[in-house]
Design an enzyme around this catalytic site. Structure first.
Site: not given
Ligand code: ARG
Length: 475
Positions: A22, A109, A154-155, A276, A282, A289, A324
């Site tokens: 990640s 965690n 309205t509408h 444009s 334009k 938008e 995330k």
């Molecule tokens: N990169 C992990 C997340 O975003 C971190 C936690 C990983 N924990 C684990 N028990 N593998 O959740």
């Protein structure tokens, strides 16, 4: 660097590592991860699990690391799985085995959700601050048009004339509710998860309340299993962002409509328009938008996280890593969108004459005739019927309501004396709507002044909270 190994014979397959990695998106949590590590050092030291010398060395190492991260000198490597493992590698490179001491009593965690809460709070405050700027742009623009009339709809049909300042100011109230939601969210999210460990708390003499205070949270978790599994704050943030996006999309829709040749009410400034490549004439309202179009991804991010959370067993599951990107994307989207929309609104000019000319069209004063009869004690149903007959007569003879003759009015209803002409002006209609929150310009001026005062109070609160947060981060 992998954070495990003892019980493994083989290392991860490349495809498995690629999927679980990640770091490309969670690296931006680095400053928050370092700050929560500093809080963890403090609790380990205060409980005697780290000597003051070791704690000092780790603290120093973390501070250096923070500077290097900030300067782009320490960067993740291809084999760093996530922000936590990359920073532990960085610390270990500096301190040797001592760099691994921070894992005592802490798991990724509880670490990741603590980091994410800090990140979310920081960015929620930034979004909030931009909303106050947008709100004041709306209200200041509205204040310029308090005495200008326009047809209200309205509408998408002409309904009744309104003060155009009233029409513009309405959007600021939607954002005031968003700010309320942000305040509620901040209260609810100010709970530290640090100390929950992997899920069950710790056998070490740690004090989660201590780290909570250290990190500026109002309280600490009550249930460690919930603490590591809860992502309500992510879902709620995404809901708030979605609703902000929807409010922006409604502005975008109005602006595109009002800027069209058919309406020609709004002159969007060049700075917030595009041309444009083929049609030289334009001038397109692209910002409006995009304000409309970006709401799709904001809503999509909310649905994505809710779907990921649905039926997810407790406690931590790797699914949670999917919290995330949607959150980051929604925040990035709003941080781009909000200043652009504020700028667009601040620099748009409206054609007062054109709006005023349109205000009575479509018989928008018909309700005034009905109200006039009600004041003469005619039941509304009959009054409505009579006003409808006036409209019908005008339509069939191609006239406006005030062009009907005295005798025509009287023929429609005996109570429709020439006095009715008094209410058949846009000006009169506007000024007569004096019920609280109504469109009478004198009330609109008060609404706007009250909203500007509330906006200033809200902006000051956010600035203060941002200062407190920055001080905590730097401590
Ligand atoms: N990169 C992990 C997340 O975003 C971190 C936690 C990983 N924990 C684990 N028990 N593998 O959740």
């Amino acid at each position: 660097m992998a954070l495990w190994g003892g019980r493994f014979t083989d290392s991860s397959a490349d495809s498995a590592f690629a999927l679980s990695c990640s770091i490309e998106f969670d690296w931006r949590l680095a400053p928050y991860d370092i700050r929560s590590s500093l809080a963890h050092v403090a609790v380990l030291e205060s409980s005697g699990l780290l000597t003051p010398t070791d704690a000092g060395a780790i603290r120093q190492g973390l501070k250096e690391l923070a500077e290097e991260v900030n300067a782009g000198k320490f960067i993740p490597q291809a084999n760093d799985e996530d922000v936590h493992s990359a920073l532990e590698r960085g610390l270990t490179e500096k301190l040797g085995p001592l760099g691994g001491a921070l894992r005592a009593g802490r798991s990724r965690n509880d670490q990741v959700t603590t980091d994410l809460r800090l990140f979310s709070i920081d960015h929620m405050l930034e979004v909030g601050s931009m909303i106050t700027t947008l709100q004041s742009a709306i209200l200041e623009k509205a204040a310029q048009y308090i005495n200008d009339s326009a047809p209200g709809f309205t509408h998408i049909q002409h309904a009744q004339p309104v003060s155009f300042g009233h029409e513009l100011a309405k959007h600021a109230h939607a954002f005031a509710r968003d700010l309320d939601r942000i305040n509620d969210w901040l209260d609810r999210t100010s709970v530290s998860s640090l100390g929950a460990g992997a899920l069950a708390g710790s056998s070490l003499p740690l004090d989660p309340a201590f780290t909570a205070v250290n990190l500026g949270f109002a309280s600490s978790f009550a249930n460690s299993i919930d603490a590591v599994s809860d992502r309500d704050y992510v879902a709620e943030a995404l809901f708030i962002f979605s609703l902000i996006g929807i409010h922006l999309s409604r502005i975008g829709q109005e602006w595109t409509l009002w800027a069209s040749t058919e309406f020609a009410w709004a002159e969007v400034s060049d700075a917030y328009s595009t041309g444009s490549s083929i049609m030289p004439q334009k001038k397109n309202p692209d910002i409006a938008e995009l304000a409309r179009g970006k709401s799709g991804r904001l809503l999509g991010n909310l649905v994505s996280v809710l779907t990921m959370l649905k039926a997810l067993p407790f406690a931590y599951n790797r699914d949670l890593q999917e919290d995330k990107e949607p959150l980051f994307d929604s925040i990035d989207t709003l941080l781009l969108l909000l200043p652009a929309v504020a700028g667009m609104i601040a620099t748009t000019e409206f054609d007062r004459e054109k709006m005023a000319m349109a205000a009575p069209l479509g018989f928008t004063l018909a309700t005034e005739i009905a109200d006039y009869l009600v004041l003469k004690k005619i039941a509304f149903a009959q009054a409505h019927e009579a006003a409808g007959s006036c409209v019908k007569l005008c339509q069939s003879t191609n006239r406006q309501l005030h062009e009907l003759t005295d005798s025509e009015f009287l023929a429609i209803h005996s109570a429709l004396d020439p006095g009715v002409r008094m209410v058949l002006s846009v000006e009169g209609a506007l000024h007569s709507r004096t019920t609280a929150g109504g469109t009478a310009p004198v009330l609109v001026a008060k609404q706007i002044a009250d909203a500007l005062a509330a906006n200033a109070g809200q902006a000051a609160l956010i600035t203060r909270a941002q200062k407190v947060f920055r001080e905590m981060m730097a401590s």
